[in-house]
Scaffold this active site. Sequence first.
Site, PDB file in Angstrom:
ATOM      1  N   ASP A 100       0.856  -1.190   0.000  1.00 56.04           N
ATOM      2  CA  ASP A 100       0.000   0.000   0.000  1.00 56.04           C
ATOM      3  C   ASP A 100       0.899   1.250   0.000  1.00 56.04           C
ATOM      4  O   ASP A 100       1.425   1.618  -1.039  1.00 56.04           O
ATOM      5  CB  ASP A 100      -0.927  -0.080   1.222  1.00 56.04           C
ATOM      6  N   LYS A 128      -1.619  -2.335  -4.434  1.00 54.86           N
ATOM      7  CA  LYS A 128      -2.634  -1.290  -4.549  1.00 54.86           C
ATOM      8  C   LYS A 128      -2.057  -0.119  -5.327  1.00 54.86           C
ATOM      9  O   LYS A 128      -0.955   0.342  -5.011  1.00 54.86           O
ATOM     10  CB  LYS A 128      -3.030  -0.844  -3.132  1.00 54.86           C
ATOM     11  N   ASP A 156      -7.976  -7.706   6.878  1.00 48.43           N
ATOM     12  CA  ASP A 156      -9.021  -7.431   7.861  1.00 48.43           C
ATOM     13  C   ASP A 156      -9.462  -5.973   7.862  1.00 48.43           C
ATOM     14  O   ASP A 156      -8.784  -5.101   7.332  1.00 48.43           O
ATOM     15  CB  ASP A 156      -8.506  -7.749   9.273  1.00 48.43           C
TER      16      ASP A 156
HETATM   17  P1  IMP Z   1       1.754  -0.185   3.971  1.00 51.91           P
HETATM   18  O1  IMP Z   1       2.789  -0.164   5.042  1.00 51.91           O
HETATM   19  O2  IMP Z   1       0.962   1.090   3.899  1.00 51.91           O
HETATM   20  O3  IMP Z   1       2.267  -0.611   2.602  1.00 51.91           O
HETATM   21  O4  IMP Z   1       0.634  -1.173   4.418  1.00 51.91           O
HETATM   22  C1  IMP Z   1       0.795  -2.478   4.496  1.00 51.91           C
HETATM   23  C2  IMP Z   1      -0.180  -3.100   5.460  1.00 51.91           C
HETATM   24  O5  IMP Z   1      -1.387  -2.341   5.621  1.00 51.91           O
HETATM   25  C3  IMP Z   1      -0.597  -4.407   4.876  1.00 51.91           C
HETATM   26  O6  IMP Z   1       0.281  -5.416   5.295  1.00 51.91           O
HETATM   27  C4  IMP Z   1      -2.009  -4.589   5.406  1.00 51.91           C
HETATM   28  O7  IMP Z   1      -1.960  -5.264   6.632  1.00 51.91           O
HETATM   29  C5  IMP Z   1      -2.539  -3.183   5.623  1.00 51.91           C
HETATM   30  N1  IMP Z   1      -3.441  -2.790   4.522  1.00 51.91           N
HETATM   31  C6  IMP Z   1      -3.184  -1.928   3.516  1.00 51.91           C
HETATM   32  N2  IMP Z   1      -4.228  -1.817   2.686  1.00 51.91           N
HETATM   33  C7  IMP Z   1      -5.180  -2.646   3.163  1.00 51.91           C
HETATM   34  C8  IMP Z   1      -6.508  -2.994   2.717  1.00 51.91           C
HETATM   35  O8  IMP Z   1      -7.040  -2.538   1.695  1.00 51.91           O
HETATM   36  N3  IMP Z   1      -7.176  -3.886   3.502  1.00 51.91           N
HETATM   37  C9  IMP Z   1      -6.656  -4.430   4.627  1.00 51.91           C
HETATM   38  N4  IMP Z   1      -5.412  -4.145   5.066  1.00 51.91           N
HETATM   39  C10 IMP Z   1      -4.686  -3.247   4.343  1.00 51.91           C
END
Ligand code: IMP
Length: 172
Positions: A100, A128, A156
């Site tokens: 994300d 994403k 979740d």
């Molecule tokens: P990042 O550090 O922003 O890349 O986020 C990673 C973590 O955020 C992932 O491992 C997920 O646990 C959570 N996450 C990000 N997007 C979603 C989503 O659409 N649904 C559920 N969990 C998400």
Amino acid sequence: MPTPGKTLISTPQIRKRVKILAREITRHYRGKPLTVVGLMNGSLFFLVDLLRELPVETRIECWRLKSYQGTRSTGKIQGLDSCGDDYSGRHVLIVDDILDTGLTLHEVTKKIRGLNAADVRICVLLDKQVPRKRDVTAHWTGFQIPNLFVIGYGLDLDHQYRTLPMIRVLPS
Ligand code: IMP
Ligand code: MG
């Protein structure tokens, strides 16, 4: 409770894609000492389904991290300090549910590099399409998805919906 939201990626689609990823990963790591680091809890189902198809020499570790509250990233990764081992000479594959902002995978990659891994790569089920806060690219990706909050197959919303067997989108 009725099944919430709308299906974005079905169970058969996930199954088929996981098999293809496992084949590519197996081919890439042939002859190399592979340690898979799965990020909990989100990658739980993806990790297990992938591992079933990987060679018997594969080592497995699970790191429990947290960065989300509701449908938003807090911008902080909790739990990283208590994770880790010595990965000298190991080829480490980080497995996560979704890429994300890139914050989690950036921090985890940095940490594993510091633990002397010979090589660090990333495999995510979902990528994403959002502007990243950190420049992270996965070496293996299951599916590219639009900027939507998704649930199911490990993902979740405040600890709910992880057990859904497919990826679904909640109405916004
Ligand atoms: P990042 O550090 O922003 O890349 O986020 C990673 C973590 O955020 C992932 O491992 C997920 O646990 C959570 N996450 C990000 N997007 C979603 C989503 O659409 N649904 C559920 N969990 C998400
Ligand atoms: Mg996660």
